[in-house]
Write a protein that holds these residues in place. Structure first.
Motif, PDB file in Angstrom:
ATOM      1  N   LEU A  36       0.809  -1.208   0.000  1.00  0.00           N
ATOM      2  CA  LEU A  36       0.000   0.000   0.000  1.00  0.00           C
ATOM      3  C   LEU A  36       0.850   1.268   0.000  1.00  0.00           C
ATOM      4  N   TRP A  37       2.018   1.183   0.631  1.00  0.00           N
ATOM      5  CA  TRP A  37       2.887   2.359   0.734  1.00  0.00           C
ATOM      6  C   TRP A  37       4.279   1.893   1.117  1.00  0.00           C
ATOM      7  N   GLN A  38       5.294   2.552   0.583  1.00  0.00           N
ATOM      8  CA  GLN A  38       6.659   2.203   0.952  1.00  0.00           C
ATOM      9  C   GLN A  38       7.496   3.467   1.059  1.00  0.00           C
ATOM     10  N   GLU A  39       8.220   3.566   2.159  1.00  0.00           N
ATOM     11  CA  GLU A  39       9.164   4.651   2.368  1.00  0.00           C
ATOM     12  C   GLU A  39      10.560   4.119   2.097  1.00  0.00           C
ATOM     13  N   ASP A  40      11.180   4.605   1.005  1.00  0.00           N
ATOM     14  CA  ASP A  40      12.535   4.185   0.653  1.00  0.00           C
ATOM     15  C   ASP A  40      13.581   5.213   1.066  1.00  0.00           C
ATOM     16  N   PHE A  41      13.149   6.286   1.708  1.00  0.00           N
ATOM     17  CA  PHE A  41      14.045   7.320   2.232  1.00  0.00           C
ATOM     18  C   PHE A  41      14.931   7.939   1.155  1.00  0.00           C
ATOM     19  N   ASN A  42      14.312   8.236   0.008  1.00  0.00           N
ATOM     20  CA  ASN A  42      15.009   9.051  -0.970  1.00  0.00           C
ATOM     21  C   ASN A  42      15.033  10.522  -0.522  1.00  0.00           C
ATOM     22  N   ARG A 121      -3.625   2.307   9.329  1.00  0.00           N
ATOM     23  CA  ARG A 121      -4.631   1.583  10.104  1.00  0.00           C
ATOM     24  C   ARG A 121      -4.701   0.154   9.570  1.00  0.00           C
ATOM     25  N   HIS A 122      -4.190  -0.782  10.372  1.00  0.00           N
ATOM     26  CA  HIS A 122      -4.135  -2.199  10.023  1.00  0.00           C
ATOM     27  C   HIS A 122      -3.163  -2.445   8.851  1.00  0.00           C
ATOM     28  N   TYR A 243       2.139  -7.565  12.267  1.00  0.00           N
ATOM     29  CA  TYR A 243       0.966  -8.083  11.560  1.00  0.00           C
ATOM     30  C   TYR A 243      -0.251  -7.594  12.347  1.00  0.00           C
ATOM     31  N   TRP A 244      -1.057  -6.758  11.724  1.00  0.00           N
ATOM     32  CA  TRP A 244      -2.066  -5.992  12.474  1.00  0.00           C
ATOM     33  C   TRP A 244      -3.390  -5.993  11.707  1.00  0.00           C
ATOM     34  N   ASP A 245      -4.386  -6.630  12.274  1.00  0.00           N
ATOM     35  CA  ASP A 245      -5.735  -6.534  11.713  1.00  0.00           C
ATOM     36  C   ASP A 245      -6.699  -6.221  12.850  1.00  0.00           C
ATOM     37  N   GLU A 246      -7.990  -6.224  12.549  1.00  0.00           N
ATOM     38  CA  GLU A 246      -8.964  -5.807  13.560  1.00  0.00           C
ATOM     39  C   GLU A 246      -9.108  -6.803  14.703  1.00  0.00           C
ATOM     40  N   ALA A 247      -8.512  -7.995  14.565  1.00  0.00           N
ATOM     41  CA  ALA A 247      -8.657  -9.016  15.591  1.00  0.00           C
ATOM     42  C   ALA A 247      -7.440  -9.170  16.484  1.00  0.00           C
ATOM     43  N   GLU A 248      -6.218  -8.900  15.971  1.00  0.00           N
ATOM     44  CA  GLU A 248      -5.038  -9.205  16.775  1.00  0.00           C
ATOM     45  C   GLU A 248      -3.797  -8.472  16.267  1.00  0.00           C
ATOM     46  N   LEU A 249      -2.753  -8.522  17.116  1.00  0.00           N
ATOM     47  CA  LEU A 249      -1.437  -7.969  16.818  1.00  0.00           C
ATOM     48  C   LEU A 249      -0.405  -9.083  16.934  1.00  0.00           C
ATOM     49  N   ARG A 250       0.502  -9.138  15.956  1.00  0.00           N
ATOM     50  CA  ARG A 250       1.594 -10.106  16.020  1.00  0.00           C
ATOM     51  C   ARG A 250       2.890  -9.373  15.675  1.00  0.00           C
ATOM     52  N   ASN A 326      -4.422  -9.997   5.728  1.00  0.00           N
ATOM     53  CA  ASN A 326      -5.757 -10.543   5.933  1.00  0.00           C
ATOM     54  C   ASN A 326      -6.822  -9.684   5.251  1.00  0.00           C
ATOM     55  N   GLY A 327      -6.458  -9.080   4.119  1.00  0.00           N
ATOM     56  CA  GLY A 327      -7.396  -8.246   3.389  1.00  0.00           C
ATOM     57  C   GLY A 327      -7.614  -6.878   4.007  1.00  0.00           C
ATOM     58  N   GLN A 328      -6.822  -6.527   5.014  1.00  0.00           N
ATOM     59  CA  GLN A 328      -6.994  -5.247   5.697  1.00  0.00           C
ATOM     60  C   GLN A 328      -5.737  -4.405   5.576  1.00  0.00           C
ATOM     61  N   GLY A 329      -5.919  -3.113   5.687  1.00  0.00           N
ATOM     62  CA  GLY A 329      -4.801  -2.191   5.629  1.00  0.00           C
ATOM     63  C   GLY A 329      -5.191  -0.890   4.949  1.00  0.00           C
ATOM     64  N   GLU A 330      -4.914   0.216   5.612  1.00  0.00           N
ATOM     65  CA  GLU A 330      -5.185   1.536   5.056  1.00  0.00           C
ATOM     66  C   GLU A 330      -3.986   2.439   5.316  1.00  0.00           C
ATOM     67  N   VAL A 331      -3.611   3.225   4.328  1.00  0.00           N
ATOM     68  CA  VAL A 331      -2.564   4.230   4.489  1.00  0.00           C
ATOM     69  C   VAL A 331      -3.138   5.566   4.031  1.00  0.00           C
ATOM     70  N   THR A 332      -3.119   6.548   4.904  1.00  0.00           N
ATOM     71  CA  THR A 332      -3.618   7.878   4.587  1.00  0.00           C
ATOM     72  C   THR A 332      -2.436   8.822   4.447  1.00  0.00           C
ATOM     73  N   LEU A 333      -2.391   9.520   3.339  1.00  0.00           N
ATOM     74  CA  LEU A 333      -1.315  10.475   3.066  1.00  0.00           C
ATOM     75  C   LEU A 333      -1.807  11.880   3.354  1.00  0.00           C
ATOM     76  N   GLY A 334      -1.036  12.620   4.142  1.00  0.00           N
ATOM     77  CA  GLY A 334      -1.418  13.979   4.475  1.00  0.00           C
ATOM     78  C   GLY A 334      -2.378  14.030   5.641  1.00  0.00           C
ATOM     79  N   PRO A 335      -2.882  15.217   5.951  1.00  0.00           N
ATOM     80  CA  PRO A 335      -3.800  15.398   7.088  1.00  0.00           C
ATOM     81  C   PRO A 335      -5.160  14.794   6.785  1.00  0.00           C
ATOM     82  N   PRO A 336      -6.077  14.811   7.759  1.00  0.00           N
ATOM     83  CA  PRO A 336      -7.430  14.275   7.513  1.00  0.00           C
ATOM     84  C   PRO A 336      -8.119  15.018   6.375  1.00  0.00           C
ATOM     85  N   VAL A 337      -9.141  14.404   5.825  1.00  0.00           N
ATOM     86  CA  VAL A 337      -9.904  15.032   4.757  1.00  0.00           C
ATOM     87  C   VAL A 337     -10.502  16.341   5.254  1.00  0.00           C
TER      88      VAL A 337
END
Length: 603
Positions: A36-42, A121-122, A243-250, A326-337
């Motif tokens: 979803l997103w990758q920071e390569d530190f360019n 988020r996840h 590993y982070w979804d709505e049910a658990e953290l690993r 697990n089909g979950q994961g969100e990345v938001t760029l910038g401040p809230p809408v």
């Protein structure tokens, strides 16, 4: 890397006894999805470099002063062409290198965060990290804090990797996960992870904050830090995963191709740990000394050992990657809408395009018990905020959103409210942003300002946002959207009703998502700059594009572009000319889409 003002709060949730039964097939069958997103530190465009020593060493008794000069992008010597973040801790002192009380400090380092730039988020969060020899006093960490406006620990904390633990913690668990069980493991040979959240059960006289840490395991049943006592874990690359979804953290660490779990089994989240269902932002730092370590704490040289880490000490982060899990994961760029057109805070009859739902998206807080309820009829509808001064010499209360609110589009708008308050009371109305900045406008006694007439009846005030925001408020990241404050000890009853914002822009951008949307500003570099900077952006399709520069009051400083452009990557230059030093916002708009980045002009 806790941000508590006391030592590490170590309390176990009783649910942990059930964890061994919950690993099962669910984790084994889970799948990693697309990146979803990758920071390569360019560059460091996604990061904010923090400055100073915070409050009591960032809440941990840390001994260093954080300086942006200690964070930079460098080419890896062992991997030409590959860039990485390098944080350098130094033994140095000098003018301005002081703690919150002005006492001289002897160390500097760096701490960076992605608050208002990247939130997660996840998903599967992965980082490749190399740390220096730590000895006594080195404390490197890659971690996350919740974007919630609630204070720590109620916002939640996720420590993906953390080294430098004191000998008690190292020896307690060294019979597992590579440890030799002989109480000799050094800070260079052990790494751990942690998750912290608020729990009523964790509140004790020793832990008034209620911070509940899953790493606190005095019976050695569950926490499994990873040990490598033959090779050590410093000066070489390891990969850390959450590993982070709505049910658990690993939490895991991968060493020479083998992945090791840092707990006996994943931690199941529920309503008690609901913090982990909300977005988090990233933090990376290399601390010196403090509460986690065997070294001493700020202001108390007798609380631990002298620092023996060799300086300069360098920590590297090669990349940070977020994938679906697990089909979950969100990345938001910038401040809230951005909020569009109007926002209701406490109103029933005034129609607004958006509303902060009290009890879910926002709460009403009375500060330090300074007010008690009063019996006053509403101005409109069935509900009212009616209070009596509790006699503490001042009072304060406000409406706080659970997540930051973006009112950047309200530069020409207004805050409206109705109030019933005696004419001889001087009070203030203000706002607070997510960085802790506050600004107020005053309503002097026996004076009509902002349209408010006080004649014993309900009156209405209308405050222009240009006045309310002052010079330094970040309207993109508000925490308290409305505050009432009285500082002279007036003994009175008063009531508030029909509180709302109007005059905001229309057609603001939809909720930001992932890079897959292929729209927005991708970089402003250099930043800080003088006198010019390059603005990079991308378009998913051909569109009419506008790019402008705005000041802190939301006024247009320079229009950089207003033309139709094809899909793809683009860039342009802003020469600040005679503009004054300070913070500016680069805003890009194409149709209904909008993105904003902050930049700093330093003369």
């Amino acid at each position: 890397m806790t941000t508590s003002s006391t030592s590490r709060p170590h309390f176990v949730n009783p649910r942990l006894a059930l964890l061994g039964l919950l690993l099962g097939a669910g984790v084994l069958q889970a799948q990693v999805g697309p990146v979803l997103w990758q920071e390569d530190f360019n560059d460091l465009e996604n990061w904010i470099a923090e400055t100073g020593n915070g409050s009591w060493g960032w809440g941990n008794g840390e001994l260093q002063y954080y300086s942006p000069d200690n964070a930079e992008v460098v080419e890896l010597a062992d991997d030409p062409g590959n860039m990485a973040l390098r944080i350098t801790a130094r033994q140095e002192s000098g003018p301005g290198i002081v703690d919150q009380w002005g006492n001289a400090l002897n160390y500097t380092s760096a701490r960076l965060n992605t608050k208002s730039k990247v939130s997660i988020r996840h998903g599967l969060v992965e980082a490749r990290v190399k740390v220096p020899d730590l000895n006594v006093g080195g404390w490197p960490a890659l971690w996350m804090l919740g974007t919630s406006t609630l204070g720590w620990p109620r916002c939640g904390e996720l420590d993906i990797m953390e080294m430098g633990h004191d000998s008690y913690f190292r020896y307690l668990h060294d019979g597992h996960n590579g440890g030799e069980g002989n109480d000799t493991a050094t800070v260079n040979e052990m790494v751990a992870a942690n998750a912290i959240f608020y729990s009523d059960d964790a509140v004790t006289p020793e832990n008034p904050s209620g911070g509940n840490s899953i790493a606190w395991d005095p019976d050695d049943d569950y926490c499994r830090p990873y040990y490598n006592q033959s090779e050590g874990l410093t000066n070489r690359w390891l990969t850390y995963r959450l590993y982070w979804d709505e049910a658990e953290l690993r939490f895991t660490v991968t060493d020479e191709g083998t992945e090791y779990d840092l707990y006996e089994s994943p931690f199941p989240t529920d309503s008690t740990s609901a913090e982990f269902q909300e977005p988090f932002y990233l933090i990376c730092n290399l601390a010196v000394g403090g509460a986690l370590t065997d070294a001493y704490n700020l202001g108390d040289p007798g609380s631990g050992q002298p620092v023996s880490m060799s300086f300069p000490a360098e920590m590297y982060v090669d990349y940070i990657r977020v994938s679906q899990w697990n089909g979950q994961g969100e990345v938001t760029l910038g401040p809230p809408v951005q909020v569009s057109e109007s926002l209701g805070l406490f109103t029933e009859t005034t129609e607004t395009t958006e509303t902060l739902e009290l009890g879910t998206a926002a709460e009403i807080y009375v500060w330090e018990g300074t007010l008690i309820e009063a019996d006053i009829e509403p101005y409109e509808g069935d509900n009212v905020l009616a209070w009596q001064n509790a006699g503490m010499g001042w009072f304060g209360a406000g409406i706080m959103s659970m997540q930051p609110t973006n009112l950047f589009g309200f530069a020409d708008g207004h805050l409206n409210f109705n109030i019933l308050i005696p004419a001889d009371v001087t009070f203030k109305i203000g706002i607070i942003d997510a960085w802790g900045n506050q600004n107020y406008v005053e309503f002097p006694a026996n004076t009509t300002v902002f349209g408010l007439e006080r004649n014993g009846q309900w009156g209405q005030a209308v405050i222009p946002i240009e006045t309310l925001r002052g010079q330094y408020m970040d309207l993109r990241m508000l925490s308290y959207e409305f505050v009432v404050l009285e500082e002279h000890g007036a003994n009175c009853q008063f009531a508030l009703d029909n509180i709302y914002y109007d005059g905001g822009e229309t057609g603001v951008s939809p909720q930001p998502g992932t890079l897959a949307e292929d729209f927005g500003l991708t970089g402003v570099y250099p930043n800080p700059f003088n006198p010019s900077t390059t603005v990079k952006y991308q378009l998913p399709a051909s569109a009419q594009v506008q790019v402008g520069v705005y000041d802190l009051q939301g006024r247009l400083v320079s229009e950089l572009l207003n033309e139709r452009q094809p899909a793809g990557q683009h860039q342009l230059n802003w020469n600040a000319g005679n503009a004054a030093s300070g913070v500016y916002f680069i805003q890009m708009q194409a149709g209904q889409l909008r993105d904003t980045r902050k930049c700093l002009l330093v003369r």
